[in-house]
Scaffold this motif. Structure first.
Motif, PDB file in Angstrom:
ATOM      1  N   UNK A   1     -13.844   4.069  17.272  1.00  0.00           N
ATOM      2  CA  UNK A   1     -12.444   4.230  17.673  1.00  0.00           C
ATOM      3  C   UNK A   1     -12.319   3.892  19.149  1.00  0.00           C
ATOM      4  N   UNK A   2     -11.410   2.987  19.438  1.00  0.00           N
ATOM      5  CA  UNK A   2     -11.149   2.651  20.832  1.00  0.00           C
ATOM      6  C   UNK A   2      -9.704   2.973  21.141  1.00  0.00           C
ATOM      7  N   UNK A   3      -9.488   3.808  22.112  1.00  0.00           N
ATOM      8  CA  UNK A   3      -8.108   4.198  22.387  1.00  0.00           C
ATOM      9  C   UNK A   3      -7.691   3.755  23.773  1.00  0.00           C
ATOM     10  N   UNK A   4      -6.459   3.518  23.863  1.00  0.00           N
ATOM     11  CA  UNK A   4      -5.861   3.133  25.119  1.00  0.00           C
ATOM     12  C   UNK A   4      -4.489   3.789  25.191  1.00  0.00           C
ATOM     13  N   UNK A   5      -4.491   5.101  25.354  1.00  0.00           N
ATOM     14  CA  UNK A   5      -3.217   5.817  25.216  1.00  0.00           C
ATOM     15  C   UNK A   5      -2.161   5.387  26.231  1.00  0.00           C
ATOM     16  N   UNK A   6      -2.606   4.889  27.353  1.00  0.00           N
ATOM     17  CA  UNK A   6      -1.612   4.484  28.356  1.00  0.00           C
ATOM     18  C   UNK A   6      -0.814   3.293  27.886  1.00  0.00           C
ATOM     19  N   UNK A   7      -1.485   2.460  27.106  1.00  0.00           N
ATOM     20  CA  UNK A   7      -0.772   1.292  26.589  1.00  0.00           C
ATOM     21  C   UNK A   7      -0.195   1.599  25.211  1.00  0.00           C
ATOM     22  N   UNK A   8      -0.304   2.864  24.803  1.00  0.00           N
ATOM     23  CA  UNK A   8       0.232   3.251  23.496  1.00  0.00           C
ATOM     24  C   UNK A   8      -0.489   2.497  22.377  1.00  0.00           C
ATOM     25  N   UNK A   9      -1.758   2.180  22.621  1.00  0.00           N
ATOM     26  CA  UNK A   9      -2.455   1.311  21.683  1.00  0.00           C
ATOM     27  C   UNK A   9      -3.787   1.935  21.295  1.00  0.00           C
TER      28      UNK A   9
ATOM     29  N   UNK B   1      -8.258  11.528  25.146  1.00  0.00           N
ATOM     30  CA  UNK B   1      -7.795  11.232  23.800  1.00  0.00           C
ATOM     31  C   UNK B   1      -8.472  12.185  22.852  1.00  0.00           C
ATOM     32  N   UNK B   2      -7.717  13.077  22.329  1.00  0.00           N
ATOM     33  CA  UNK B   2      -8.311  14.049  21.426  1.00  0.00           C
ATOM     34  C   UNK B   2      -7.954  13.705  19.998  1.00  0.00           C
ATOM     35  N   UNK B   3      -8.959  13.682  19.166  1.00  0.00           N
ATOM     36  CA  UNK B   3      -8.739  13.444  17.750  1.00  0.00           C
ATOM     37  C   UNK B   3      -9.373  14.608  17.004  1.00  0.00           C
ATOM     38  N   UNK B   4      -8.706  15.096  16.030  1.00  0.00           N
ATOM     39  CA  UNK B   4      -9.281  16.150  15.204  1.00  0.00           C
ATOM     40  C   UNK B   4      -8.590  16.077  13.856  1.00  0.00           C
ATOM     41  N   UNK B   5      -9.126  15.270  12.980  1.00  0.00           N
ATOM     42  CA  UNK B   5      -8.444  15.081  11.694  1.00  0.00           C
ATOM     43  C   UNK B   5      -9.404  15.336  10.536  1.00  0.00           C
ATOM     44  N   UNK B   6      -8.841  15.777   9.473  1.00  0.00           N
ATOM     45  CA  UNK B   6      -9.578  16.048   8.248  1.00  0.00           C
ATOM     46  C   UNK B   6      -8.875  15.290   7.135  1.00  0.00           C
ATOM     47  N   UNK B   7      -9.618  14.468   6.419  1.00  0.00           N
ATOM     48  CA  UNK B   7      -9.011  13.726   5.320  1.00  0.00           C
ATOM     49  C   UNK B   7      -9.872  13.922   4.082  1.00  0.00           C
ATOM     50  N   UNK B   8      -9.248  14.295   3.005  1.00  0.00           N
ATOM     51  CA  UNK B   8      -9.981  14.485   1.756  1.00  0.00           C
ATOM     52  C   UNK B   8      -9.672  13.374   0.779  1.00  0.00           C
TER      53      UNK B   8
ATOM     54  N   UNK C   1      -2.765   8.447  13.725  1.00  0.00           N
ATOM     55  CA  UNK C   1      -3.344   7.124  13.512  1.00  0.00           C
ATOM     56  C   UNK C   1      -4.623   7.228  12.694  1.00  0.00           C
ATOM     57  N   UNK C   2      -5.507   8.123  13.103  1.00  0.00           N
ATOM     58  CA  UNK C   2      -6.789   8.242  12.417  1.00  0.00           C
ATOM     59  C   UNK C   2      -6.636   8.829  11.023  1.00  0.00           C
ATOM     60  N   UNK C   3      -5.780   9.815  10.910  1.00  0.00           N
ATOM     61  CA  UNK C   3      -5.603  10.443   9.614  1.00  0.00           C
ATOM     62  C   UNK C   3      -5.098   9.411   8.596  1.00  0.00           C
ATOM     63  N   UNK C   4      -4.126   8.631   9.017  1.00  0.00           N
ATOM     64  CA  UNK C   4      -3.587   7.625   8.116  1.00  0.00           C
ATOM     65  C   UNK C   4      -4.634   6.566   7.804  1.00  0.00           C
ATOM     66  N   UNK C   5      -5.364   6.163   8.818  1.00  0.00           N
ATOM     67  CA  UNK C   5      -6.338   5.095   8.609  1.00  0.00           C
ATOM     68  C   UNK C   5      -7.433   5.530   7.635  1.00  0.00           C
ATOM     69  N   UNK C   6      -7.958   6.707   7.841  1.00  0.00           N
ATOM     70  CA  UNK C   6      -9.023   7.165   6.936  1.00  0.00           C
ATOM     71  C   UNK C   6      -8.480   7.270   5.509  1.00  0.00           C
ATOM     72  N   UNK C   7      -7.258   7.776   5.394  1.00  0.00           N
ATOM     73  CA  UNK C   7      -6.647   7.872   4.065  1.00  0.00           C
ATOM     74  C   UNK C   7      -6.475   6.478   3.462  1.00  0.00           C
ATOM     75  N   UNK C   8      -6.114   5.514   4.290  1.00  0.00           N
ATOM     76  CA  UNK C   8      -5.936   4.153   3.797  1.00  0.00           C
ATOM     77  C   UNK C   8      -7.256   3.531   3.358  1.00  0.00           C
ATOM     78  N   UNK C   9      -8.295   3.820   4.120  1.00  0.00           N
ATOM     79  CA  UNK C   9      -9.613   3.301   3.751  1.00  0.00           C
ATOM     80  C   UNK C   9     -10.010   3.846   2.375  1.00  0.00           C
ATOM     81  N   UNK C  10      -9.825   5.130   2.199  1.00  0.00           N
ATOM     82  CA  UNK C  10     -10.192   5.731   0.915  1.00  0.00           C
ATOM     83  C   UNK C  10      -9.323   5.167  -0.205  1.00  0.00           C
ATOM     84  N   UNK C  11      -8.061   4.949   0.089  1.00  0.00           N
ATOM     85  CA  UNK C  11      -7.154   4.387  -0.918  1.00  0.00           C
ATOM     86  C   UNK C  11      -7.628   3.001  -1.326  1.00  0.00           C
TER      87      UNK C  11
END
Lengths: 362, 1090
Positions: free
Chosen positions: B1046-1054, A2-9, B1012-1022
């Protein structure tokens, strides 16, 4: 893995270079290659991986913003992406901007999902990526669906619901107008007309011939339709095509042109005056029938511009001729019993002249 | 105080479509507080519903007001099926529980759903009416203010430091309860989120009680963490510094919760019982669980020259660490015994820690730790703040006020843990800086007897803190500054780490008058350590005359460049707090570069932000040591714990030597903001130490590191020479970059009078092998990975500066905030070589610079790396920071000169921060010299202002103005720094601390893990921004992402992610125009746009 690489400003900043690439349908990978070619990597001394990661960040942002862009006021209200208003406007404007070559292909077609399939052909023909073509088609369709049944000024409606600039809103208004009146634009004979020609003509018609024009007293309906009453009045113009009026008119015009036009051109006008005048009046009378309305561009090209061009009349000469053609009627007392017809004549001819001159090319 | 909560639901906007058939939603809102629930009407068929509800009223005891959040739940009404949840809003009521002003929360809140993220917004108004006190026996602490900011908040003055406060609360983790097997993920997430919110509230309330006990009214440097222990539960920990703050504008110091003093003793009685529970753990209880326990002091360092042989010691015997450990020669159990054993009266021991000789017998020291001497500590508490003392100190009427203050101020020796979580201190507070102290301990979570109770964890932390205290004393210090506590958990292993900077401080300083402390009179300096301490103490009390202070600060500004250095700097801070002969460990001491009298270490490591008193040259530089060691996979708890604890000393040693090498390569001699993070994973052990390097004027000039090694062949020898050459080049380049080149001569030449001194200094530059001060890098093998990685450390791109401190050292001045950013990186990592691990970090930094390339030239401040090893072979790095535009150095000079001479006195204290850094620039020195020759202020103003302003306009102001204009709209600024450059904090609106959980079962559809992470971090800041805006604020300072799991389970799409953020909501206004710009926010909230 699982690769994550995100930047949020805290502020959402749009890289418009990438945004344009995205709008043009480049994939993240293609965009990276594009940047590589343009020398960004060397300039910033960074690896491809870093550039690609940045592109992906932006692309992800664009994708999640696309939902909001479908209804621009939502983008302004939302709080997830803290952006400057200017930037929001720019993002919207660019999203709704289109390639005139693409829209030229779509123009006149029914904006249905059936025609969306044709975008593949359009893409092939225009060499614009299919993704971009589809976006443009969807934008047109969305704007059309939103405003087609709305009351009031078409341009204003588009501006309030899509927050577009005046200029872009006008172009959309023209497209909606053309689509709503189902003008024929796709015939082979019209293929030399550009998108800009149509936008110009359509906007002239909206301002002068539709329900929102100054001359129209009953603003009962919308911008998207032509003023019915005006179209009915146009029938009265057949008077001008009657034998004795026509001869008188011809004489007036020729004498009027003595000072302003070369002898050679005057001779051309003299020879074809009757045909041209009849054509202009026929188009006016025909506008009462919706079938003929649809063919207005076809008629203008076949009956007016093509014959004139074929005999070698230049655009300035055409302008002089049409102005004289219009003004001399006022001097003659053809409409002494129907003074309001002078207004109708003026309203018809002014727009017609502008449209004809716009499309007066090969 | 019990209170009434009033809530009004006004409207919603942008709701999601819940009814597919109509493309609309029939929304209503449930408002819940404690057990009570109210509902609004159903607003049929609208995505922008208008409720305009009545005021829903709830009543609550203040315990529940502090602990429980107000909960709003937006639902879609369905006639036939169950109502669908749209999302929730949690509102922390704590910011409303102050008596300051009738506060209100009002605005658009994002409706947040743990499964779908933000789904529309809700417009609310919340008010709290507090009643006056009824019952004093409650465990309530309304009105105690919390600040994440690790310094005295802007606009406040610290009257008393009441001391270190800590608390720990334990609960089961809802994710590990049996019920989790049958409930939906949403229900489980919401239960968890609610619990986090409650724990956080409870923790704050309990800490608040402790502060009130101590007589304080605020907590600064508040730091809260959640340890997700898994099966054994969730631990919420909080530490902070209890203080008494006043706003100089207020005549009355705010009294905590309006409690009258006579009740305090009663509450104290309750609390001491509490103390008893926590601290009376027999020492044997701890050791039985503890698999290993070791400590290592990092500064001043042992010179690696002497340890060359032991670079690769057998794992069983780590001699390096042993040596440093033996330097302390304290068995770690002794402090516990000491605490409970000797309850002698405190006044006798006030001076006892002064000589390092005495420190070796810790049994004689008694602190206010245990229940036994609780009664003796009541006197300082009893004398609570009075109006007279507050106003008295405002006037700053000399020593009288000071003595009065010191009467309330608990002596440092009376504090149980003389720890300060602040990182920045008022001028005059710090006397000497010793060095970094740290303690670590490996524990087993599955060995906790009753996991629901906090005792075991309390005992663990007590152990760690006691150890820190002991280390601190070994360095001849009596206080720990910039103190932090961290944990890392991997399965059943937990490693507890505490770090801080040992120092000697002066708690009885007077904040108004001690804007500066003069250097010790050069003539009367006897070399007796015991006398030295006495003298220091006296000095601080004596120098209270506002006049002399102001005068000398004036000198500091204008006489700069004269041969005495700048008087308002104080080199005392850098002097070693221990007697050279009894140094706790081998250390190179040399003569102070400023006063030429006292001893200073060759390097100084600290965890605090740069104090204004320490003079630094050039710019600060970001340095980072990264170590990754493989570890065998867990073979069961105990052996695993043993392996980790055996490994830790080596890890720390390596971190330390990397830091040293890099520091030398930078040509610098001091570290600020040192943060060491140790992370334990399944198969890896990772340590990352981050700091900002500086050149401290008082410390000796670092020499170019010299390579040494046994070259057996000619080829090898030439390779060594090659390395030496590269190192020398690198040092030169670094010096140039950080504006240190001209310092070499600058430091020595003005003091050519002291001939013998300067001789010594010049000889340092000589690379002859006989010089003891030369730093030697040992090379066993020319392809040594260490050396390669050292040289490989890349430069930041042109136009970028990076710092991890919150205060900016050196000649860097910030103009405005450009962008606060969060970078989350996670990837599979198979450790192949050292460099591959280091590359990760180098790459991340490069990446950030590339992303921010359009903002250059800029400074990346408050950089914080956080490393997690979430799964086998995976590394996650969370990087946060803020990108600020730089101001031209001349700006501050210009600012100074615009003040008239009368105002200058006031201005001095305000601008010392910038001037301390900026005045070292050579163009600046030139200006100063010019000034001193010209002689009069008026002349100078006419003379130099013009070119200065022009420069200013052209470079930075345009940019910062553009940004300012932008911010005048309703933007909310976030920053990890305690202030926003170019803005002034008008008001603090409350501490924000929130835990968000987000889960997705349609990972692919939302753009995978990244989306997922990009949206979540943006939501937290919002969410953060919405909360700040609803309080009428426009900024959040000291923003920190405490946790990102962050806990991922890509096989379950979760995928599931938890993020904890905190900070202080503030109202800021532009420094030029002092208008408060809350207007647009208010308008927005009062008249919902539909």
């Amino acid at each position: 893995m699982t690769a994550v690489d995100v930047f949020v400003g805290n502020y959402t900043l749009i890289d418009f270079e990438l945004y344009d690439l995205w709008l043009n349908g480049y994939s993240a990978h293609d965009a990276a290659l594009f940047l590589q070619k343009s020398g960004v990597l060397q300039k910033a001394d960074v690896s491809m991986e870093i550039v690609y990661s940045d592109i992906q960040d932006q692309y992800r942002l664009f994708t999640s913003m696309e939902k909001l862009l479908k209804s621009p006021p939502k983008l302004i209200d939302q709080q997830i992406y803290q952006m400057e208003t200017d930037m929001q406007k720019r993002v919207i404007e660019r999203y709704y901007r289109f390639d005139s070559v693409v829209v030229r292909e779509i123009l006149g077609k029914k904006l249905s999902s059936r025609n969306r399939k044709d975008m593949e052909d359009v893409s092939e023909k225009t060499r614009i990526p299919i993704r971009s073509c589809r976006r443009q088609f969807d934008n047109l369709k969305r704007v059309f669906k939103t405003v087609e049944d709305m009351m009031g000024s078409l341009v204003e409606n588009i501006k309030t619901h899509y927050l577009l600039s005046e200029d872009l809103a006008r172009q959309y208004a023209a497209i909606v107008f053309i689509a709503n009146n189902r003008f024929e634009t796709g015939k082979k004979k019209l293929s030399h007309l550009t998108f800009e020609d149509f936008v110009f003509c359509a906007n002239q018609m909206i301002t002068n011939w539709s329900y929102s024009s100054v001359e129209c007293k009953v603003h009962e309906d919308m911008d998207v339709d032509l003023d019915r009453r005006f179209l009915q009045d146009l029938r009265e113009l057949k008077l001008i095509a009657e034998k004795e009026v026509l001869d008188d008119h011809k004489g007036q015009v020729i004498s009027h042109l003595k000072q302003t036009m070369s002898k050679k051109s005057r001779q051309i006008v003299e020879e074809s005056f009757k045909n041209w005048s009849k054509a202009i009046i026929n188009i006016a009378c025909g506008l009462n029938h919706s079938k003929d309305v649809r063919d207005i561009f076809l008629d203008l090209v076949e009956k007016v511009t093509e014959p004139c061009l074929s005999v070698g009349l230049t655009a300035p000469d055409m302008n002089t001729f049409l102005s004289a053609y219009k003004d001399t009627i006022v001097k003659m007392d053809v409409f002494r019993h129907q003074p309001h017809m002078l207004v109708v004549w003026d309203r018809y001819m002014k727009t017609l002249i502008l449209c004809v001159l716009q499309i007066y090319h090969t | 105080m019990p209170g009434k909560v009033k809530v009004r639901v006004v409207a919603g906007r942008g709701l999601p479509v819940m009814d597919r058939s109509t493309d609309l939603t029939d929304a209503y809102v449930e408002v819940r507080f404690g057990p009570d629930v109210f509902k609004t009407d159903i607003c049929k068929k609208s995505l922008n519903p208008q409720w305009n509800s009545e005021w829903f009223k709830f009543e609550g005891e203040d315990e529940s007001l502090q602990d429980e959040p107000l909960e709003l739940r937006v639902l879609d009404h369905d006639t036939y099926s169950a109502n669908d949840a749209i999302g929730k809003i949690y509102i922390d009521l704590n910011p409303l529980l102050t008596k300051d002003m009738p506060k209100v929360i009002s605005g658009w809140f994002p409706i947040y759903d743990t499964m779908h993220g933000i789904r529309g917004e809700l417009n609310l108004i919340v008010k709290v009416d507090l009643f006056s006190d009824v019952n004093k026996f409650r465990q309530s602490s309304c009105g105690i203010q919390f600040f994440s900011t690790a310094e005295v908040p802007s606009g406040y003055r610290m009257q008393v430091i009441n001391g270190f406060v800590e608390e720990l609360v334990v609960n089961d983790d809802p994710e590990y309860q049996w019920i989790d097997k049958i409930r939906t993920p949403r229900a489980s997430n919401e239960a968890r989120q609610r619990l986090f919110s409650k724990l956080s509230g409870e923790l704050q309330r309990k800490i608040g009680v402790k502060v009130a006990e101590l007589g304080g009214n605020a907590v600064i440097g508040y730091c809260q963490c959640f340890d997700l222990e898994g099966e054994s539960g969730i631990v919420a920990r909080g530490i902070g510094t209890g203080v008494t703050l006043i706003r100089p504008s207020q005549l009355m110091p705010p009294s905590p919760q309006g409690a009258s003093p006579q009740f305090k003793d009663l509450r104290h009685a309750v609390n001491s019982l509490h103390f008893f529970n926590h601290h009376h753990t027999p020492p044997t209880h701890g050791p039985s669980l503890s698999r290993s326990h070791h400590h290592l002091t990092m500064t001043p360092p042992h010179t690696p020259v002497k340890k060359t042989a032991s670079i690769s010691p057998p794992p069983s015997a780590p001699p390096l660490v042993q040596s440093s450990q033996s330097a302390f020669s304290f068995p770690f159990s002794s402090p516990l015994i000491e605490d409970s054993a000797t309850p002698s009266s405190p006044p006798n021991i006030i001076r006892c820690a002064t000589s390092p000789v005495k420190v070796n017998s810790p049994q004689t020291v008694v602190r206010r730790s245990s229940e036994s001497d609780a009664s003796s500590t009541t006197p300082p508490k009893g004398s609570s703040l009075t109006e007279s003392s507050g106003s008295g100190s405002v006037v700053g009427s000399g020593s009288k006020a000071a003595t009065k203050l010191s009467a309330q101020q608990p002596s440092i020796d009376l504090m149980e843990y003389p720890f300060f979580t602040m990182t920045s201190f008022p001028v005059g507070f710090i006397v000497h800086l010793g060095g970094v102290v740290s303690a670590k301990s490996v524990k087993l979570l599955d060995k906790i007897h009753n996991p629901e109770e906090p005792e075991t964890r309390d005992a663990w932390w007590t152990e760690i803190r006691t150890e820190i205290r002991t280390h601190c004393k070994a360095m001849g210090c009596h206080a720990v500054l910039g103190y932090t506590e961290k944990t890392t958990i991997c399965d059943e292993i937990i490693v507890l780490c505490a770090t801080g900077t040992a120092a000697r401080v002066n708690v009885t300083y007077d904040p108004t008058s001690s804007t500066r402390v003069p250097p010790p009179p050069p003539a009367v300096v006897p070399e007796k350590p015991s006398a030295e301490k006495e003298r220091d103490k006296k000095l601080y009390v004596d120098v209270n005359l506002a006049n002399s202070a102001a005068q000398s600060s004036l000198q500091a500004l204008y006489d700069h460049g004269s041969d005495d250095g700048s008087p308002h700097y104080n080199c005392l801070l850098c002097h070693v707090p221990y007697k050279p002969s009894s140094a706790p460990f081998p250390v190179n001491l040399s003569v102070c570069g400023i006063c030429r009298k006292r001893k200073v270490p060759d390097v100084l490591f600290t965890t605090i932000d740069p104090p204004t008193e320490i003079q630094t040259h050039g710019k600060g530089a970001f340095i980072q040591a990264r170590v990754c060691r493989p570890k065998a996979k867990s073979k069961g708890g105990e052996s695993n714990a043993r392996e980790i604890s055996d490994c830790l000393p080596f890890l720390e040693y390596e971190l330390h030597s990397q830091l040293m090498n890099k520091l030398k390569l930078c040509g610098m001699n001091g570290l600020y903001g040192l943060k060491i993070q140790i992370t334990v994973g399944e198969s890896l052990l990772v340590g990352v130490a981050t700091a900002t390097a500086v050149f401290m004027a008082a410390l000796p000039m670092p020499s170019v590191p010299r390579v040494s090694g046994q070259a057996t062949s000619e080829e090898e020898n030439s390779r060594l020479q090659e390395i030496q050459k590269r190192i020398s080049e690198k040092v030169l380049r670094n010096r140039e970059k950080h504006e240190l080149l001209h310092i070499d001569t600058g430091q020595i030449s003005p003091r050519s009078v002291v001939t013998d001194d300067s001789d010594e200094e010049t000889s340092e530059l000589d690379l002859s092998s006989g010089n003891k001060d030369t730093f030697v890098i040992e090379v066993d093998d020319a392809n040594d990975e260490n050396i390669i990685s050292l040289l490989k450390q890349s430069q930041l791109p042109e136009g970028f500066t990076m710092l991890n401190t919150h205060k900016i050292p050196g000649s860097t001045t910030l103009a405005s905030n450009l962008q606060m950013f969060t970078q989350i990186w996670r990837q599979e990592f198979v450790s192949t070589s050292k460099s591959s691990f280091i590359d990760i970090f180098e790459n991340l930094v490069k990446k950030i610079c590339y992303k921010l390339r359009r903002m250059s030239p800029c400074c990346l401040c408050g950089i914080d790396f956080s490393v997690d090893l979430p799964e086998d072979r995976e590394i996650q790095i969370t990087l946060t920071g803020v990108c600020c535009s730089l101001e031209n150095v001349s700006d501050s000079a210009f600012e100074l000169q615009t003040y008239s001479k009368e105002n200058l006195l006031k201005a001095v204290s305000a601008t010392t921060t910038s001037s301390s850094g900026t005045s070292e620039r050579d163009d600046m020195m030139f200006q100063m010299e010019e000034f001193s020759t010209e002689g009069s202020i008026g002349n100078l103003q006419g003379h130099t202002r013009v070119p200065l302003t022009r420069q200013t306009k052209e470079n930075s102001v345009r940019r910062s103005l553009e940004h300012t204009v932008q911010k005048h709209k309703n933007c909310v600024e976030l920053t990890p720094l305690p202030s926003i450059p170019g803005f002034k904090i008008e008001r603090y609106l409350g501490n924000y601390n929130f835990f968000f959980i987000r889960e997705s079962t349609s990972l692919r559809e939302i753009g995978g893990q990244g989306g997922f992470m990009q949206t979540f971090v943006a939501e937290v800041m919002a969410n953060v921004r919405a909360n700040v805006a609803s309080l009428g604020g426009n900024g959040l300072v000291s923003y920190r992402m405490n946790q990102c799991v962050l806990m991922c389970n890509p096989h379950k799409n979760q995928s599931q992610c938890l993020i904890n953020v905190s900070g202080d909501a503030v109202v800021v206004s532009s420094e030029e125009s002092f208008s408060i710009i809350v207007e647009p926010l208010r308008k927005n909230s009062d008249s919902p746009i539909t």
